[in-house]
Design a protein around this motif. Structure first.
Motif, PDB file in Angstrom:
ATOM      1  N   THR A  15      37.600  39.275  35.303  1.00 18.07           N
ATOM      2  CA  THR A  15      38.781  39.184  36.157  1.00 18.07           C
ATOM      3  C   THR A  15      39.056  40.519  36.835  1.00 18.07           C
ATOM      4  N   VAL A  51      44.229  36.535  48.253  1.00 23.91           N
ATOM      5  CA  VAL A  51      44.399  35.419  47.305  1.00 23.91           C
ATOM      6  C   VAL A  51      43.668  35.693  45.982  1.00 23.91           C
ATOM      7  N   GLN A  55      45.522  35.978  42.275  1.00 25.51           N
ATOM      8  CA  GLN A  55      45.116  35.113  41.162  1.00 25.51           C
ATOM      9  C   GLN A  55      44.609  35.942  39.980  1.00 25.51           C
ATOM     10  N   SER A  58      47.457  37.632  38.055  1.00 26.26           N
ATOM     11  CA  SER A  58      48.204  36.685  37.218  1.00 26.26           C
ATOM     12  C   SER A  58      47.414  36.311  35.963  1.00 26.26           C
ATOM     13  N   ARG A  59      46.081  36.225  36.068  1.00 26.19           N
ATOM     14  CA  ARG A  59      45.264  35.892  34.892  1.00 26.19           C
ATOM     15  C   ARG A  59      45.195  37.046  33.901  1.00 26.19           C
TER      16      ARG A  59
END
Length: 157
Positions: A15, A51, A55, A58-59
């Motif tokens: 991530t 985007v 994302q 947030s992960r």
């Protein structure tokens, strides 16, 4: 439990790479927009850069939270602090659980054991299951579905 922690650590690294890649795309398309004087490049910048960054961010929070639940510091890439069976640290965990059982007249639930020992509930639950599997403690499920571990040595006579 160790495999789950390692999987979470891999997801965290992946991530973070996605976030870095997204930021690179934001920079690339932002520069292209400025150099070519066209707003056309803002469209791919949003979908290929902004985007994925949002994302990913947030992960990361969720993954870090889950790692902390296992007692692992998400800011380090060290291997998880899961003691080897029979090690001094593992014995210390068992001793904390045994003291908690003694204080509670021989009956513990994972939640009570975690509260009494100060250890993460996942760690306590795993240890209680291992102790039950070895026959040191008996596990019972109440009519309401609550799991209780009974330490007969500490029950009042």
């Amino acid at each position: 439990m160790e495999k789950e922690v390692q999987g979470l650590q891999r997801r965290l690294r992946s991530t973070r790479k996605e976030i870095t890649s997204g930021l690179s795309m934001v920079l690339l398309f932002g520069v292209m927009s400025i150099v070519f004087g066209s707003r056309f490049w803002l469209f791919p910048m949003v979908f290929v850069g902004v985007v994925p960054v949002i994302q990913g961010i947030s992960r990361v929070g969720g993954i870090k939270s889950r790692l902390r639940n296992f007692g692992v510091d998400p800011e380090t890439d060290d291997s998880p602090r899961i003691p080897e069976p029979g090690s001094r640290e593992d014995t210390s965990v068992q001793a904390k659980i045994l003291r908690a059982a003694q204080n509670r007249s021989g009956v513990l639930t994972p939640a009570i054991a975690a509260l009494e020992t100060g250890l993460p509930i996942e760690r306590v639950d795993t240890e209680l299951q291992e102790m039950a599997g070895k026959g040191y403690v008996s596990m019972e499920v109440t009519d309401t579905g609550r799991i209780e571990y009974h330490f007969d040595e500490f029950k009042p006579r």
